[in-house]
Every structure is written in structure tokens, then in C-alpha cells.
Write a protein that holds these residues in place. Structure first.
Motif, PDB file in Angstrom:
ATOM      1  N   GLN A  87       0.786  -0.698   0.303  1.00 13.97           N
ATOM      2  CA  GLN A  87       0.062   0.386  -0.337  1.00 13.97           C
ATOM      3  C   GLN A  87       0.929   1.442  -0.152  1.00 13.97           C
ATOM      4  O   GLN A  87       0.848   1.817  -0.770  1.00 13.97           O
ATOM      5  CB  GLN A  87      -0.622   0.521   0.483  1.00 13.97           C
ATOM      6  N   ARG A 107       2.784   1.252  -3.438  1.00 14.43           N
ATOM      7  CA  ARG A 107       1.891   1.440  -5.208  1.00 14.43           C
ATOM      8  C   ARG A 107       2.077   0.291  -4.931  1.00 14.43           C
ATOM      9  O   ARG A 107       3.014   0.385  -6.811  1.00 14.43           O
ATOM     10  CB  ARG A 107       1.522   2.429  -5.126  1.00 14.43           C
ATOM     11  N   GLU A 124     -10.127  -5.738   3.547  1.00 15.43           N
ATOM     12  CA  GLU A 124      -9.801  -3.937   3.531  1.00 15.43           C
ATOM     13  C   GLU A 124      -8.805  -4.203   1.925  1.00 15.43           C
ATOM     14  O   GLU A 124      -7.720  -4.869   1.868  1.00 15.43           O
ATOM     15  CB  GLU A 124      -8.761  -3.539   4.053  1.00 15.43           C
ATOM     16  N   GLN A 125      -8.929  -3.641   0.913  1.00 15.08           N
ATOM     17  CA  GLN A 125      -8.009  -3.938  -0.296  1.00 15.08           C
ATOM     18  C   GLN A 125      -7.208  -2.446  -0.890  1.00 15.08           C
ATOM     19  O   GLN A 125      -6.675  -2.932  -2.186  1.00 15.08           O
ATOM     20  CB  GLN A 125      -9.594  -4.674  -1.758  1.00 15.08           C
ATOM     21  N   ASP A 126      -7.395  -1.702  -0.313  1.00 19.02           N
ATOM     22  CA  ASP A 126      -6.566  -0.640  -0.995  1.00 19.02           C
ATOM     23  C   ASP A 126      -4.881  -1.178  -1.186  1.00 19.02           C
ATOM     24  O   ASP A 126      -4.278  -0.267  -1.965  1.00 19.02           O
ATOM     25  CB  ASP A 126      -6.478   1.018   0.522  1.00 19.02           C
ATOM     26  N   TRP A 127      -4.434  -1.857  -0.461  1.00 18.19           N
ATOM     27  CA  TRP A 127      -3.369  -2.352  -0.821  1.00 18.19           C
ATOM     28  C   TRP A 127      -3.042  -2.721  -2.228  1.00 18.19           C
ATOM     29  O   TRP A 127      -2.069  -2.770  -2.023  1.00 18.19           O
ATOM     30  CB  TRP A 127      -2.366  -3.466   0.164  1.00 18.19           C
ATOM     31  N   SER A 141      -4.758  -1.690  -4.463  1.00 13.20           N
ATOM     32  CA  SER A 141      -5.354  -0.993  -6.232  1.00 13.20           C
ATOM     33  C   SER A 141      -4.370  -0.591  -7.151  1.00 13.20           C
ATOM     34  O   SER A 141      -4.936  -0.276  -7.798  1.00 13.20           O
ATOM     35  CB  SER A 141      -6.181   0.980  -5.663  1.00 13.20           C
TER      36      SER A 141
END
Length: 520
Positions: free
Chosen positions: A236, A239, A263-266, A268
């Protein structure tokens, strides 16, 4: 440096200069960001330091350092001199380190200061000391080398016997890059890569050292083997677009809190996840693909070939296979008499290509034993279908003889891995007190799994496998015996010493108590 010099370290620096990368970040490490220019300048000065210690063309330089800029500069510094760089796992025991040093007979060992006493009789240099001395040294121009001359050697993982050092050429990494980094995953300057496999492993050396310096992308370097939660935080933060890992890590990732909470922000920025080292089961690949939101590509490489030579790609992929041969490699499947098998027939996989090892270091007899002219025996059992996709069926020495019938453990493991509660599974033939071999399964459970998982494993096997392929016992263990590169040490399971108790047996009802987990 003479005109036409193919020295790998010099070529990498020249490419960075020609492409305008010298000011771009190459590595994201605990020490901070390191540019391509700093990498190559540091390597050129490290070469001067190593030369001052008597290192000359053809000498070996063993490097026992964690992943980081110091390892990269020591590796390229040795290569720049025309010496043979030999990266090894810094976490090995003292006895293992002494054995490897005895095998490769290094002129210099670059290692952490705490490891120096292990290499009595060798000239040792701490990684910090190398960096400090390099900062005060001039840049070495680079020794002349041909594309076919030795540049580095890596020890095999030792899953089936004594590790051997496979020697590779100055020109090999450029072929790895064209075949896999470009041909399979289209790696470019905008990518950020993170490799769970370390640089002392052929897979990790390509991912973290060669590919960033050949494509201009950035690599996140982690010195240790981190928990899944640490990796997702790094992904995350930086990126990450390409994750390189082994099936064992993907299994742990799939059971981590990052998956459980959704939780999937990492994820994206992710565009592709790569798996190698062992077969990626269809069930695990599908689960990871759905969650990561990107292709999950399985492939096959080896220390002897240097990197991935068969792989699924962004354009062509098929579940349950490791993909097709990558240009310029060729594969064939041979029967027990060495004859080429027809499509769909099970046999031993052979590979041919320009990066097949020059030799095992100082072991000509072993080198000859795995070669047939230009062809190398991989010791993998495989099937190649009509479309050229390769499906692995275990290693030659992994076949279990149970009740007089040959059983491929990977076929059983593929079925058992479909159970949601199974994080990892391995199957082996274990002999009882009377010397009879019976098939047993060793299962690492995911979090919050009920006590009946062992019985469920047997029921799934009964419903989907022939009777002789159904495990007679299921052991719950905390972990499986693996090498430092994540490969299963199946012979340890066969010994019968990995677990003393089982939660379920085919010939009696499942236990009613809490499963016993007793990995050693």
C-alpha cells in the motif's frame, strides 16, 4: 574496458545511462530510496575495494547478506571485476555456511560482521565495511568479459540432496528479461515490484536485482521474511504493481487479516501477481485472483536455467498449468527410455535454451549427469497438452509407492486444497512399524477452522479420488518442512517424524476432541 565488452555490470550501467535512468529510483529499502546511478557508482567503487583484497578475474566472491542495496553493490562489484559472484542465504547455520564456502572456495566473503567468524581461512569483509571503503574509492572501469563467460553462481535449494552451485553467464540476465519480464508480464519503467523470494534464490535474484536494473522499474527490498500484514502495508505504501511470491506465501496471504477484513487498498495498484517455486493449486489461484483483482500467473523456473522458462502470461493463461514455454526456450517430455512422449503423455520434463547452466561449480560429473547435449533434465514429471501448456505432476523422486501402486502426491494435494479451511497441505507415503507404506496428509489449517477439518479432508478425498489415493491419516501441523526458498522437503514427511498424532484416520471415526497440532 575494451570495445564490445559484454561485462554484465558494465552493460547494466550503460543501459541506465542510455535510457536516462541514472537519476531514477531503483530501490525502495529501509535505508531510503537508492537511484540507478547510486547503485552503479557504488558497485564500481565496491569493485575497487574487492580488487584491493586480491580479487581477480575468475575468483569467487561469496555474498551472505540480506536483501538490500549492499548486496546488489557487492554482487555487481564482483561481476564488474570478472569474478564469479556467489550469493548465499545469510540465515543458514554455521555448518551450512562452512559447507558452501568449502564448495565454492571464495577469494573473499562479504557478510554481516556477526557471520565473519564462520569463514575462518577466508578473507572476510563486512557489508557495512564494504560500503564505507567504497565511499572512499575510485570507480573501477570494469574487466573485459564475453557474454558467455561466467558471471555468477547460485546454489540449488537442496530439496533432494546436497546443494550444487549452478554457474551462469554475463549474457544470461538479458535473456531472462526478454523471455519473462518482457514476454510474460510486460514489465516497464512505471512498475513497482516486490519479491517475497530473496536474492540468494534464482527467482528472487531476477525479480529484485536483474529486472529493475534492466527495465528501469523500482523494487521494494525487504531484508527479512516478513509476515503477510507487513507485506500488504509495504504494498500500500509503495503502490506495488507486481508481486512475486511462492504458493506458500499466497496461502498465508489468503488467510491473513487483510483478506478477512476485506480491506483492499493495498491491492488497488496491482496489475499482476506471479507465482513460482511450487505448483499453485487451482483453488488458491482462483481465490487470490478474485481478491487481488488481477491475473495470478503460475510459472516454472530453476536454478539451473536461471529464471522462468515456462509460464502463463498476461495474454495466454490456463488454470492448472504453468503455461507454455517462453521464447527462446523449448521443452519436451520423455518416457522412461528417454524417448520423446506424445502430447498428453506423462513423463520427465527436459528443457533447452541459451541460459542452461554452464556447469555445476567444480563438479563436472554432476554437470554431465543432468545433460543430454543441449538439453537439461529438470527432474519434473509433466504433461504437455496439444496446445503446448505444461502441467506439472510432481518431481521424479516425489512419486509414492503405496500398496504397489504409484501415486503422484500433487494430484491428491490439488483435491484437498479445495477445502476452504486448508491453508497448506502435503501428502507423503509414511512407513509404519512393519515397513508398510501408507499415504498420509499433513494439513496447515487456516484461522477459525473447526475441529472436524481432518474428517472433512478424508471425506473430500473419498468423494473425488480413487481409493488408493485417499490418505489413511490426516495430521494437523503448525507448518510444513520447507527449504529456505519455500520448497517442500517431502522426505522429512516420509520419515514419519514430523507429527506423532492424527486427527482423523480412514479406518476409524474422527476424534471428538480438539485437533492436536504438533509441527516440529
Amino acid at each position: 574496458m575494451s570495445e564490445g565488452n559484454a561485462n554484465l555490470a558494465v552493460l547494466l550501467e550503460t543501459r541506465a545511462r542510455d535510457q536516462g535512468w541514472l537519476g531514477r529510483t531503483a530501490y525502495l529499502a529501509a535505508e531510503g530510496e537508492v537511484s540507478h546511478g547510486a547503485v552503479h557508482g557504488g558497485a564500481a567503487r565496491a569493485a575497487t575495494v574487492l580488487a584491493g583484497l586480491g580479487t581477480a578475474q575468475g575468483d569467487r566472491v561469496m555474498i551472505a547478506l540480506p536483501d538490500g542495496p549492499e548486496l546488489v553493490q557487492a554482487f555487481l562489484g564482483a561481476v564488474r571485476l570478472g569474478a564469479v559472484a556467489v550469493p548465499v542465504n545469510p540465515s543458514l547455520t554455521a555448518g551450512d555456511h562452512r559447507q558452501l564456502a568449502g564448495e565454492c572456495r571464495p577469494r573473499v566473503v562479504v557478510c554481516g560482521s556477526e557471520l565473519g567468524p564462520r569463514f575462518a581461512g577466508c578473507v572476510t569483509l563486512g557489508g557495512d565495511d564494504l560500503a564505507a571503503k567504497a565511499a572512499q574509492s575510485a570507480e573501477h572501469r570494469g574487466a573485459a568479459a564475453s557474454a558467455g563467460s561466467p558471471a555468477y553462481a547460485q546454489f540449488t535449494s537442496g530439496t533432494t540432496g546436497r546443494p550444487k552451485a549452478a554457474v551462469h553467464r554475463h549474457g544470461d540476465p538479458m535473456i531472462y528479461q526478454r523471455a519473462f519480464a518482457e514476454g510474460a508480464i510486460d514489465l516497464g519503467v512505471d512498475d513497482v515490484v516486490l519479491s517475497i523470494s530473496k536474492m540468494h534464490f534464482a527467482y528472487g535474484l531476477g525479480n529484485s536485482l536483474f529486472f529493475p536494473l534492466l527495465t528501469g522499474c523500482r523494487a521494494v527490498l525487504l531484508a527479512s521474511h516478513p509476515r503477510a500484514e507487513v507485506v500488504t502495508a509495504m504494498m500500500q505504501r509503495h503502490r506495488v504493481t507486481v508481486l512475486f511470491a511462492v504458493p506458500t506465501f499466497y496461502a498465508r496471504l489468503a488467510s491473513s487479516s487483510s483478506f478477512a477484513t476485506g480491506e483492499q487498498d493495498w491491492t488497488s495498484a496491482m496489475r499482476v501477481a506471479v507465482s513460482a517455486g511450487e505448483v499453485l493449486t487451482v483453488a488458491l489461484a482462483q481465490r487470490c485472483r478474485a481478491f487481488l483483482g488481477c491475473p495470478v500467473l503460475d510459472g516454472l523456473g530453476s536454478t539451473e536455467v536461471g529464471q522462468t522458462f515456462v509460464s502463463n502470461t498476461l495474454s495466454t493463461s490456463r488454470d492448472g498449468t504453468v503455461g507454455r514455454p517462453l521464447e527462446p526456450y523449448e521443452v519436451s517430455v520423455r518416457d522412461g527410455l528417454g524417448r520423446r512422449s506424445a502430447p498428453g503423455a506423462l513423463g520427465t520434463l527436459w528443457v533447452r535454451g541459451p541460459t542452461v547452466l554452464l556447469e555445476y561449480l567444480d563438479q563436472p560429473a554432476l554437470s554431465a549427469a543432468v545433460r543430454d547435449g543441449e538439453w537439461l533434465c529438470t527432474s519434473d514429471r509433466a504433461v504437455v497438452d496439444d496446445d503446448g501448456f505444461v502441467a506439472l505432476r510432481g518431481r521424479i523422486d516425489d512419486i509414492e509407492l503405496v500398496g504397489g501402486i504409484n501415486v503422484a502426491p500433487t494430484e491428491v494435494e490439488e483435491v484437498l486444497s479445495t477445502l476452504p479451511g486448508v491453508m497448506e497441505v502435503a501428502v507423503a507415503g509414511v512407513r509404519d512399524g512393519a515397513g508398510r507404506s501408507q499415504l498420509e496428509a499433513f494439513v496447515v489449517a487456516g484461522p477459525d477452522v473447526g475441529q472436524d477439518l481432518g474428517a472433512e479432508v478424508i471425506e473430500v478425498a473419498r468423494g473425488n479420488l480413487a481409493r488408493h489415493m485417499v490418505p489413511r491419516a490426516v495430521h494437523m501441523v503448525d507448518h510444513l518442512p520447507r527449504t529456505s526458498t519455500g520448497k517442500l522437503r517431502r522426505f522429512v514427511l516420509r520419515s514419519g517424524e514430523w507429527s506423532e498424532s492424527s486427527v482423523a484416520r480412514l479406518d476409524r471415526p474422527p476424534t471428538s476432541g480438539q485437533p492436536t497440532r504438533s509441527g516440529r
